[in-house]
Each structure stands twice: as structure tokens, then as C-alpha cells.
Design a protein around this motif. Structure first.
Motif, short mmCIF file in Angstrom:
data_model
loop_
_atom_site.label_atom_id
_atom_site.label_comp_id
_atom_site.label_asym_id
_atom_site.label_seq_id
_atom_site.Cartn_x
_atom_site.Cartn_y
_atom_site.Cartn_z
N LEU A 1 6.85 -3.59 -46.32
CA LEU A 1 6.33 -2.48 -47.07
C LEU A 1 4.85 -2.65 -47.96
N PRO A 2 4.55 -4.07 -48.60
CA PRO A 2 3.10 -4.14 -49.07
C PRO A 2 2.29 -4.61 -48.51
N LYS A 3 2.60 -5.42 -47.13
CA LYS A 3 2.11 -6.43 -46.37
C LYS A 3 1.59 -5.44 -45.35
N TRP A 4 2.46 -4.04 -44.87
CA TRP A 4 2.24 -3.00 -44.75
C TRP A 4 0.94 -2.34 -44.95
N LEU A 5 1.03 -2.80 -46.99
CA LEU A 5 0.24 -1.54 -47.50
C LEU A 5 -1.59 -2.00 -46.98
N ASP A 6 -0.67 -3.77 -47.24
CA ASP A 6 -2.45 -3.83 -47.03
C ASP A 6 -3.37 -4.00 -46.02
N GLU A 7 -2.56 -3.73 -44.87
CA GLU A 7 -3.11 -3.55 -43.40
C GLU A 7 -4.30 -2.01 -43.16
N GLY A 8 -3.02 -1.36 -44.60
CA GLY A 8 -4.12 -0.23 -44.20
C GLY A 8 -2.81 0.87 -43.75
N TRP A 9 -1.63 0.22 -43.94
CA TRP A 9 -0.30 1.50 -43.72
C TRP A 9 0.41 1.75 -44.47
N ARG A 10 0.49 2.94 -45.09
CA ARG A 10 0.82 3.95 -46.21
C ARG A 10 1.77 5.18 -45.38
N PRO A 11 3.24 4.83 -45.83
CA PRO A 11 4.08 5.37 -45.32
C PRO A 11 3.49 7.35 -46.18
N ASP A 12 3.87 8.15 -45.70
CA ASP A 12 4.02 9.90 -46.28
C ASP A 12 5.63 10.19 -47.32
N VAL A 13 6.66 9.50 -46.08
CA VAL A 13 7.87 9.56 -47.01
C VAL A 13 8.78 8.43 -46.32
N VAL A 14 9.72 7.71 -47.27
CA VAL A 14 10.47 7.10 -46.94
C VAL A 14 11.75 7.38 -47.37
N ILE A 15 12.34 6.84 -46.85
CA ILE A 15 14.44 6.86 -45.99
C ILE A 15 14.49 5.90 -46.74
N VAL A 16 16.20 6.01 -47.40
CA VAL A 16 16.10 4.63 -48.11
C VAL A 16 18.32 5.46 -47.13
N ASP A 17 19.02 4.17 -47.11
CA ASP A 17 20.67 4.54 -46.89
C ASP A 17 20.95 2.92 -47.15
N PRO A 18 21.23 2.74 -48.33
CA PRO A 18 21.57 1.27 -48.91
C PRO A 18 22.81 0.72 -48.59
N PRO A 19 23.33 -0.08 -48.84
CA PRO A 19 24.75 -0.52 -48.73
C PRO A 19 24.98 0.61 -50.63
N ARG A 20 26.74 -0.15 -51.00
CA ARG A 20 27.24 -0.02 -51.92
C ARG A 20 26.14 -0.19 -52.99
N SER A 21 25.75 -1.38 -52.95
CA SER A 21 25.29 -2.31 -53.88
C SER A 21 24.06 -1.14 -54.40
N GLY A 22 23.30 -0.75 -53.99
CA GLY A 22 22.89 0.74 -53.92
C GLY A 22 21.14 -0.64 -53.80
N CYS A 23 19.65 0.46 -53.69
CA CYS A 23 19.11 -0.35 -53.32
C CYS A 23 18.19 -1.64 -54.03
N ASP A 24 17.13 -2.39 -53.32
CA ASP A 24 17.77 -4.31 -53.83
C ASP A 24 16.12 -3.47 -55.28
N GLU A 25 16.15 -4.02 -56.26
CA GLU A 25 15.33 -3.64 -57.32
C GLU A 25 13.84 -4.57 -57.31
N ALA A 26 13.84 -4.71 -55.85
CA ALA A 26 12.45 -5.31 -55.28
C ALA A 26 11.57 -3.76 -54.95
N LEU A 27 12.60 -3.08 -53.99
CA LEU A 27 12.60 -2.24 -52.76
C LEU A 27 11.84 -1.15 -54.26
N LEU A 28 12.31 -1.20 -54.98
CA LEU A 28 12.34 -0.04 -56.29
C LEU A 28 11.41 -0.35 -56.94
N ARG A 29 10.36 -2.04 -57.00
CA ARG A 29 9.15 -1.76 -57.87
C ARG A 29 8.82 -1.41 -56.73
N THR A 30 8.04 -1.78 -55.03
CA THR A 30 7.71 -1.82 -54.75
C THR A 30 7.32 0.14 -54.23
#
Length: 457
Positions: free
Chosen positions: A372-401
Motif C-alpha cells: 500500500l505505501p509503495k502504491w501511494l508513492d507511485e500515486g495510486w490511492r484507494p477510495d475503499v480498503v477491504i480486509v478479511d484477515p485471519p483470526r489474529s486480526g489485522c497486522d498492526e503495521a497494516l492498521l498504521r498504514t
């Protein structure tokens, strides 16, 4: 200040059950101590006996039910009390849906400071027939009365319960597992013994395409060598024409995790197919796919409703698996980019997009918090982000992103209310919960799926 009297092991005491806990057990309070009682239901008055005493809570068992819940029923499964697979067969299905919504609320109370009475938490979406729905089984192998048995471990133990017919599994998964178990018996194939570390076959994983009738078998083995392999494959072909794909997965580690890293294709196709409405999906042995296809359609339609696409939006689909959610939404988006850390799943996703002629869906192997940060640097920004993570939830680094990328909408599909609540607490810095929609993907169990729409503050 008066010291609280300690509860002792084997002590019996009266208890009023207030609600269901996250694992489906009854929850009550005795001498200001929380007590968890499997098998007890909200509203019941029971005599409980303490089995394990912990500093902050007590695990107990029901000795007697003094006042029964009007929602209590006789569980139809003969091994329900021994097997750890289901937790709620003794509760009417209608009430299961009510309690699952409450399980979501409890997680929010415990892990967030959100104002729960102001949240739109909707009634749980359920099934017309809450049995025979699971398209995949993972049955452990062991020995009982001198022959190989397949089944599930008893709750909190490694005592294997023989389950010849599981009534929440699709009948074809039961049939395939039992016939493969019989074949291993017939040819005296040694099963793995956890204690000694000897033996070969550990687990039989069966998956079926409920709409296509295709079945796939994966034998999980402790070693690469599978004795009488060709004979076993010939017998599977003869006795089970529905099985179109057979694989072997090697897991030599002492671990409760089912799959190892190496999968060998043994016979038939490498994939089976499953259909959800107009979509056909190719599923390889280790690809993630929802276990309840009927409710999956309802869940994905909830995601579509939450996204409310106009055709212009860019969507990032994290933990995308074989691309199921992204493809479901593709006709309403300008572009979808899916990501997953399992390369085989990404290959399946690419094939699925190509097969359905969806040119605006692109799939990448890797971590969302890196891509995601790489795409952001390239100028691609999502309007909607969808997550369907495992039982352990989202990676904290992803939430910060996410908090950095700040898409207008963030749709969280969760299979674990506790990790969902923890993640919502972190996201609440920048997002408001528009609504939460519980979905009963796993009837007769304490699990509840949830689709949450978050909008940027």
C-alpha cells in the motif's frame, strides 16, 4: 477492606448465568468472581462445581440445572458432549443468532471505549437450514480398538473422538473422509503418533465444491514417503469417483498447525472448482475459501452494500485469498488491487479474474502494509480498503498504514470479535463505525463473522 473469599477446586455453588462467553460457555458471577461454565445458558440457574481456579476467573462444570432456559434443546449429535467441534447445539437456532450479536457487543465492551448504545449493531443474519453446511473438514487420525479412526479432539485435550458422520459437515466431506480412512486401514498404513513421533499419516483434509460436486483430498503426512502410495491412489479413484484432486502435504513439525510448507500434487487436477452465484472459483489445496458457501454469498452481498460503489472507485483488497470478495465487487469499481502473502492463492486469484474476464482486478503476492505505501508513492490511492484477515486480526503495521492512507471507506470482515474490537479501537482515531452486521457463518458453534463499515471522520 474485607478480603474476597477464594473459591476452591471442587467447591459447588449456585450460579445465575448472565450471558454467553466468546467460546459459547455460560458466564456468571460468584463472590464477585467471573465463572465460565460450558453447557450453561443465559437465564439458567445452575449448581456449578469449580474445576480450575485462576487469579481472575474460575472454570466450572454444571452439576445440576435448577432452572432451565426456555431456549434449551436436546443436541441432535451423538458425540456433541465429547467432541470439541460445536458449542451451541443445545441452544435453539433462533436464540443462537441473538447470543452471537451479544458476543460481538461483549468484545466491544472489553476492548474499546466506543459508545456501544450509540452504535448500529444489526441482528445476526442466519441460515434457513443450519446443518450440513461446511465444505471442508480437517479430521485427525488415530487408533481406536485396533483400527484407524478419524475425528476431532475433545475440548482442551488430545483425546481423539471418532466422528463417522458430522452433522455440520456437507455429506460428501463425511463420505470421502470415511472412505479414505478405510483405505488406509485396509492397507495398514501407519498413522502418526504425537507422543512417540512415529507413524506417517496425521490428518485427512477434505474439501468439496458444493455446487460442482467435486471433491479434493489432502493427506497430511509426517514424512515425505507415503507407503503404498500408488495402491492408495488407485483405491481412491475406484471407490470415490467424486474425488478429482489428491495431494499430499508434509508436516514434520510437532505443532497443532495442520499444514506444512510442502504440498505435492499426487493425482487428478491440482484444483477443484466451486460456484458462488455467477462466479466459479479455482481452489488449490492450501487456498483459503469460506467454509459456508450459502452464507458467503450473503456476507459478500453485505460487503457490496457497504461499499456502495459507483464505478469510479479504486479498491484495495487485503488478505484477498483467491480473490472472492474483489471479484464480487469488480463490476462496480474502476480498479481492484488484491494482496495476500500466500503465492498460490494469488495465482488462483489471477486465474479466477482471467476466467471471468475481469481486466480491472490485479493481484500481488506480498504484505498489504508493504504494498500500500509503495502504491501511494507511485500515486495510486484507494477510495475503499477491504480486509478479511485471519483470526489474529489485522497486522498492526497494516492498521498504521490505513491511518496514513486514510481511504474514505474501510470495510472490515472479521471472524473474531475480540481482535476486531482491538483493531476498531486503533482505527477509531480516524474512523467512525457506520454500522456492524453480524453473519452466522458457523451455526451450532460460538463463532460469529462480522461485516463492519467504517467511514473517515
Amino acid at each position: 477492606m474485607q478480603k474476597q473469599a477464594a473459591i476452591k477446586v471442587k467447591q459447588q455453588f449456585p450460579l445465575i448465568i448472565k450471558r454467553l462467553g466468546i467460546n459459547g460457555e455460560g458466564v456468571g458471577y460468584f463472590k464477585k468472581t467471573v465463572v465460565f461454565v460450558p453447557g450453561a445458558l443465559p437465564g439458567e440457574e445452575v449448581v456449578a462445581e469449580a474445576k480450575r481456579v485462576h487469579p481472575k476467573y474460575v472454570e466450572a462444570v454444571v452439576k445440576k440445572v435448577r432452572k432451565r432456559s426456555p431456549h434449551r434443546v436436546k443436541p441432535p449429535c451423538p458425540v456433541y458432549e465429547q467432541c470439541g467441534g460445536c458449542q451451541l447445539q443445545h441452544l435453539t437456532y433462533k436464540q443462537q443468532l441473538v447470543e452471537k450479536r451479544d458476543i460481538v457487543i461483549q468484545a466491544l465492551e472489553r476492548h474499546t471505549n466506543l459508545k456501544i448504545d450509540e452504535l448500529d449493531i444489526r441482528g445476526t443474519i442466519g441460515m434457513d437450514n443450519p446443518w450440513l453446511y461446511r465444505n471442508k473438514s480437517q479430521f485427525q487420525l488415530g487408533e481406536g480398538h485396533g483400527k484407524i479412526i478419524s475425528g476431532l479432539y475433545s475440548l482442551n485435550s488430545h483425546r481423539l473422538i471418532n466422528v463417522p458422520e458430522c452433522i455440520v459437515q456437507h455429506p460428501l466431506t463425511n463420505k470421502v473422509t470415511q472412505v479414505v480412512t478405510q483405505i488406509l486401514n485396509d492397507f495398514h498404513i501407519p498413522v502418526y503418533n504425537e507422543k512417540t513421533g512415529k507413524g506417517i499419516v496425521r490428518t485427512i483434509v477434505t474439501r468439496v465444491g458444493i455446487q460442482t460436486g467435486q471433491a479434493q483430498v489432502v493427506m497430511i503426512t509426517a514424512k515425505k514417503e507415503l507407503p503404498r502410495k500408488d495402491t492408495i491412489l488407485a483405491e481412491i479413484k475406484k471407490r470415490l469417483p467424486e474425488v478429482v484432486s489428491v495431494a499430499q502435504n508434509i508436516n514434520a513439525k510437532k505443532t497443532p498447525i495442520i499444514f506444512g510448507d510442502e504440498t505435492i500434487h499426487l493425482s487428478g487436477k491440482e484444483i477443484i472448482e466451486e460456484r458462488l452465484e455467477e462466479f466459479t472459483y479455482e481452489l488449490s489445496a492450501r487456498a483459503f475459501f469460506q467454509l459456508n458457501p450459502i452464507l458467503t454469498v450473503k456476507l459478500y452481498n453485505e460487503v457490496k452494500k457497504a461499499a456502495a460503489l459507483t464505478g469510479k472507485e479504486k479498491i484495495a483488497d487485503a488478505y484477498c485469498g483467491v480473490g472472492t470478495i474483489g471479484l464480487w465487487l469488480a463490476d462496480g469499481a474502476s480498479e481492484i488491487r488484491g494482496m495476500d502473502i500466500i503465492p498460490e492463492a494469488i495465482e488462483d486469484a489471477k486465474k479466477n479474474a482471467a476466467a471471468h474476464n475481469i481486466p480491472n482486478a490485479h493481484y500481488y503476492a506480498g504484505k498489504a502494509e508493504v504494498l500500500l505505501p509503495k502504491w501511494l508513492d507511485e500515486g495510486w490511492r484507494p477510495d475503499v480498503v477491504i480486509v478479511d484477515p485471519p483470526r489474529s486480526g489485522c497486522d498492526e503495521a497494516l492498521l498504521r498504514t490505513i491511518l496514513k492512507v486514510k481511504p474514505k471507506k474501510f470495510i472490515y470482515v472479521s471472524c473474531n470479535p475480540s481482535t476486531l474490537a482491538k483493531d476498531l479501537q486503533m482505527l477509531s482515531k480516524a474512523y467512525e463505525v457506520a454500522y456492524m452486521q453480524p453473519v452466522d457463518m458457523f451455526p451450532q458453534t460460538a463463532h460469529v463473522e462480522c461485516c463492519v463499515l467504517l467511514v473517515k471522520k
